[in-house]
Design an enzyme around this catalytic site. Sequence first.
Site, PDB file in Angstrom:
ATOM      1  N   MET A   1      34.517  56.643  50.853  1.00  0.00           N
ATOM      2  CA  MET A   1      34.025  57.057  49.539  1.00  0.00           C
ATOM      3  C   MET A   1      33.762  58.556  49.537  1.00  0.00           C
ATOM      4  SD  MET A   1      31.423  53.900  48.661  1.00  0.00           S
ATOM      5  CE  MET A   1      30.749  53.783  50.332  1.00  0.00           C
TER       6      MET A   1
ATOM      7  N   GLN B   1      41.138  58.830  56.830  1.00  0.00           N
ATOM      8  CA  GLN B   1      41.980  58.547  55.675  1.00  0.00           C
ATOM      9  C   GLN B   1      42.517  59.845  55.055  1.00  0.00           C
ATOM     10  OE1 GLN B   1      40.753  57.296  51.549  1.00  0.00           O
ATOM     11  NE2 GLN B   1      41.539  55.308  52.241  1.00  0.00           N
TER      12      GLN B   1
ATOM     13  N   CYS C   1      42.910  55.738  45.101  1.00  0.00           N
ATOM     14  CA  CYS C   1      41.919  56.523  44.367  1.00  0.00           C
ATOM     15  C   CYS C   1      42.362  56.708  42.917  1.00  0.00           C
ATOM     16  CB  CYS C   1      41.685  57.878  45.017  1.00  0.00           C
ATOM     17  SG  CYS C   1      40.487  58.900  44.113  1.00  0.00           S
TER      18      CYS C   1
ATOM     19  N   LYS D   1      45.220  51.679  52.043  1.00  0.00           N
ATOM     20  CA  LYS D   1      44.335  51.115  51.023  1.00  0.00           C
ATOM     21  C   LYS D   1      44.949  51.408  49.663  1.00  0.00           C
ATOM     22  CE  LYS D   1      39.518  50.857  49.491  1.00  0.00           C
ATOM     23  NZ  LYS D   1      39.565  51.217  48.065  1.00  0.00           N
TER      24      LYS D   1
ATOM     25  N   HIS E   1      42.250  46.754  46.804  1.00  0.00           N
ATOM     26  CA  HIS E   1      41.195  46.723  45.790  1.00  0.00           C
ATOM     27  C   HIS E   1      41.734  45.921  44.616  1.00  0.00           C
ATOM     28  CE1 HIS E   1      37.657  48.419  43.605  1.00  0.00           C
ATOM     29  NE2 HIS E   1      38.415  48.072  42.576  1.00  0.00           N
TER      30      HIS E   1
ATOM     31  N   ASN F   1      38.841  44.045  48.749  1.00  0.00           N
ATOM     32  CA  ASN F   1      37.857  45.038  48.328  1.00  0.00           C
ATOM     33  C   ASN F   1      37.623  44.914  46.822  1.00  0.00           C
ATOM     34  OD1 ASN F   1      37.927  48.469  47.518  1.00  0.00           O
ATOM     35  ND2 ASN F   1      36.190  47.509  48.490  1.00  0.00           N
TER      36      ASN F   1
ATOM     37  N   ASP G   1      33.813  44.498  44.206  1.00  0.00           N
ATOM     38  CA  ASP G   1      32.729  43.676  43.644  1.00  0.00           C
ATOM     39  C   ASP G   1      31.883  42.921  44.662  1.00  0.00           C
ATOM     40  OD1 ASP G   1      33.695  44.519  41.222  1.00  0.00           O
ATOM     41  OD2 ASP G   1      34.614  42.603  40.662  1.00  0.00           O
TER      42      ASP G   1
ATOM     43  N   GLY H   1      32.088  48.932  49.580  1.00  0.00           N
ATOM     44  CA  GLY H   1      31.902  50.323  49.197  1.00  0.00           C
ATOM     45  C   GLY H   1      30.574  50.570  48.535  1.00  0.00           C
ATOM     46  N   ARG H   2      30.556  50.496  47.202  1.00  0.00           N
ATOM     47  CA  ARG H   2      29.373  50.904  46.445  1.00  0.00           C
ATOM     48  C   ARG H   2      28.116  50.125  46.811  1.00  0.00           C
ATOM     49  NH1 ARG H   2      31.772  50.259  40.590  1.00  0.00           N
ATOM     50  NH2 ARG H   2      33.000  48.694  41.708  1.00  0.00           N
TER      51      ARG H   2
END
Length: 346
Positions: free
Chosen positions: A19, A72, A102, A141, A171, A204, A206, A228-229
Site C-alpha cells: 500500500m 513490488q 493499482c 497482483k 483483487h 484480496n 474486503d 490491506g486496508r
Amino acid sequence: MVRIDNIELPDFPLLLAPMEDVSDPPFRAVCKENGADLMYTEFISSEGLIRDAIKSRQKLDIFEYERPVGIQIFGGDEEAMALSAKIVDATNPELVDINFGCPVKKVVCKGAGAGVLKDIDLMVRLTAAVVRSTSKPVTVKTRLGWDEASINIETVAERLQDVGIKALTIHGRTRAQMYKGEADWRLIAKVKNNPRIQMPIFGNGDIDSPEKAVLYKKRYDVDGIMIGRAAIGYPWIFNEIKHFAATGTHLAPPTIQQRAAAIRKHLVKSVEWKNETVGILEMRRHYTNYLKGFPHIKEFRNQLVTLKTVAEIEEVLQQIVARYDGFVPERKIAGFAASQLEECAY
C-alpha cells in the site's frame, strides 16, 4: 504448506498488501510481529529506480526481521521493467512482484498498474521481461479486468503462468470499480479451480474480520488471503484470523496498553529508518487508525499530530493509556447475517 517456487509459507498464509505510503518498513515491522506471513513493499516505479530517484531507492530497504518479503515494481515499458528487476534482484528480496492492479489515475495514465489491463499482450510482455531479468521468483497482483465489459482474469492467469510467474494475487474488483462495491471472489475461485493453474492463487478485497477470512477460505478455496486496508492501524488482524481459523473462538481484542505499545514500536522504527523529524511526520497519518473507537479521543489525537519529539509523544501516550485503561472499543462485524457467521465456525 504453500510454496511460491522455493519459498515455503504456512498452510493458508496471510499476506500484507503493498500500500502506497503505508507498507513501509516500520508498518511492516508491527504487522510481522502480529502474524503476517509474507509482506510486500510499497510499489516502486521502474522509471524512478532507473533514474536513481531517492524516494524510489529508499523503498528498496528491507530488513532481516521482516523476511520473507517481496519488492513490488510497476511500469509500462519493457526495458525499464527489465532494468528495474535487475536492480531489485541485487537487494535480495525473496521475490519480485509486479503491480498490474493499482487503479490510481496518476499511475494508470502512464500505462502502468491497472492501466495495463487494457492491453493483455503488453502485460504478458512486461511480465516476461521481468522474469528473464531476475533470479527471484516473480509474482503478480492484478484485478479482474479494466471494467465489467472486459473481465479477463482467467485468460490473464493462464498467460502469466505460461511466461513464468509463480503466484498470482487477485483483487476482486475491476479498475472501474476502484474500491467501491463488493469484491467478487467467485471469479477468483474460478481461476483457482481452473485445472490449468498450478501456481498459488491469493484472494484480496474486503477481508476485514476473522469471520470473513475463514468464510472466504472455505467458500472460495484460495491458497491464502492478502489483507490491506483492514491492517492499517490494526495489525492484530493477522493473528486474530489465525486464531479464529484454528479454534473458532476470538482472541481478546488489543488493550489500550497493547495499542500504545504498537504505536511506540511503529514510531521508533519510523525514526530509526528515516530520522526523528521525518519519522515523526510520517507517523502522524497512523494515529487515527490505531486509536479508532475510543470516545473523545480527538483531543489526544490532535496533540499527537502536532508534537515534534518522541519524548513528547510518549508523554501523551501515557496519558491515553491512563485515560482509557480497561476500555475496549466495540468489535464490529460488518456485512454478516447470523447464518453466515454460523458457516464460519469449524
